[in-house]
Scaffold this active site. Sequence first.
Site, PDB file in Angstrom:
ATOM      1  N   ARG A 246       0.813  -1.212   0.000  1.00 34.14           N
ATOM      2  CA  ARG A 246       0.000   0.000   0.000  1.00 34.14           C
ATOM      3  C   ARG A 246       0.853   1.271   0.000  1.00 34.14           C
ATOM      4  O   ARG A 246       0.328   2.358   0.288  1.00 34.14           O
ATOM      5  CB  ARG A 246      -0.946   0.034   1.207  1.00 34.14           C
ATOM      6  CG  ARG A 246      -2.083  -0.966   1.137  1.00 34.14           C
ATOM      7  CD  ARG A 246      -3.205  -0.647   2.130  1.00 34.14           C
ATOM      8  NE  ARG A 246      -3.944   0.543   1.740  1.00 34.14           N
ATOM      9  CZ  ARG A 246      -3.833   1.737   2.291  1.00 34.14           C
ATOM     10  NH1 ARG A 246      -2.967   1.933   3.285  1.00 34.14           N
ATOM     11  NH2 ARG A 246      -4.562   2.750   1.877  1.00 34.14           N
TER      12      ARG A 246
ATOM     13  N   THR B  96     -17.988   5.424  16.827  1.00 38.84           N
ATOM     14  CA  THR B  96     -19.111   6.003  17.546  1.00 38.84           C
ATOM     15  C   THR B  96     -20.246   4.984  17.583  1.00 38.84           C
ATOM     16  O   THR B  96     -20.675   4.487  16.545  1.00 38.84           O
ATOM     17  CB  THR B  96     -19.592   7.304  16.885  1.00 38.84           C
ATOM     18  OG1 THR B  96     -18.486   8.207  16.745  1.00 38.84           O
ATOM     19  CG2 THR B  96     -20.677   7.967  17.723  1.00 38.84           C
TER      20      THR B  96
ATOM     21  N   HIS C 224      -7.866   7.491   4.958  1.00 43.19           N
ATOM     22  CA  HIS C 224      -7.692   6.672   3.742  1.00 43.19           C
ATOM     23  C   HIS C 224      -6.234   6.275   3.525  1.00 43.19           C
ATOM     24  O   HIS C 224      -5.946   5.288   2.845  1.00 43.19           O
ATOM     25  CB  HIS C 224      -8.217   7.449   2.530  1.00 43.19           C
ATOM     26  CG  HIS C 224      -8.768   6.570   1.461  1.00 43.19           C
ATOM     27  ND1 HIS C 224      -8.436   5.234   1.301  1.00 43.19           N
ATOM     28  CD2 HIS C 224      -9.652   6.838   0.452  1.00 43.19           C
ATOM     29  CE1 HIS C 224      -9.072   4.728   0.271  1.00 43.19           C
ATOM     30  NE2 HIS C 224      -9.818   5.677  -0.266  1.00 43.19           N
TER      31      HIS C 224
ATOM     32  N   ASP D 153      -8.217   1.137   3.290  1.00 44.10           N
ATOM     33  CA  ASP D 153      -9.184   1.288   2.210  1.00 44.10           C
ATOM     34  C   ASP D 153     -10.532   0.700   2.641  1.00 44.10           C
ATOM     35  O   ASP D 153     -10.667   0.122   3.724  1.00 44.10           O
ATOM     36  CB  ASP D 153      -8.685   0.582   0.950  1.00 44.10           C
ATOM     37  CG  ASP D 153      -7.317   1.068   0.521  1.00 44.10           C
ATOM     38  OD1 ASP D 153      -7.073   2.291   0.581  1.00 44.10           O
ATOM     39  OD2 ASP D 153      -6.479   0.223   0.130  1.00 44.10           O
TER      40      ASP D 153
END
Length: 217
Positions: free
Chosen positions: A14, A170, A191, A195
């Site tokens: 990544r 939350t 991000h 992903d």
Amino acid sequence: MENPVPIDLDTWPRRQHFEHYRQAVPCTYSMTVELDVTAFARALARSARKTYVAQVWALATVVNRHEEFRMCLTGDGAPAVWPAVHPAFTVFNAQRETFACVWTAYDRDFGSFHDAAAALLAEHGRAVDFFPQGPPPPNAFDVSSLPWASFTGFTLDIRDGWGHLAPIFTLGRYVERDDRVLLPLAVQVHHAAADGFHTARLVNELQALLADPAWVG
């Protein structure tokens, strides 16, 4: 506390995604889901364990399974991964209508974690300081609870928060529908760290954990 482990950028799949969403297009995203907690709620109804603490432990368990949700930045801005992260969670002071933020170390054993976290909630239920234990450690992630309302969407806007790679959760109020008990959960993710695939996997694993609550005891 153990130090974060730097990511090897030369072998990290990544790397380009991280650099794009960290530098070129910094952005976060949020995902709100309804988790089926029917079995979980029934198990807790038969137990002396606290629902909120059980929710926090379940979140911490799935978060600690995955490196992308334990990410941070080193002093020079490079990505690194904490060996473990710990939940920081809110406790409401009804008299003042304010909340405090407390934290406890994650423990794979739910019973041990429950006893430590429940004691914190009892101790700081009337706290007047935002952080009665002092600031949470750098390897903490945030959990908030809104037991007064259910919701189908929830978004946090963090000014200048592009260096905050930890997820934010939350929890909402249970809602009953078609003989099921549902829990609203909002997940805020950077991000650069994860992903949609990773967040969906996290949510699916959390659902599986709540659907088989033998661990509640």
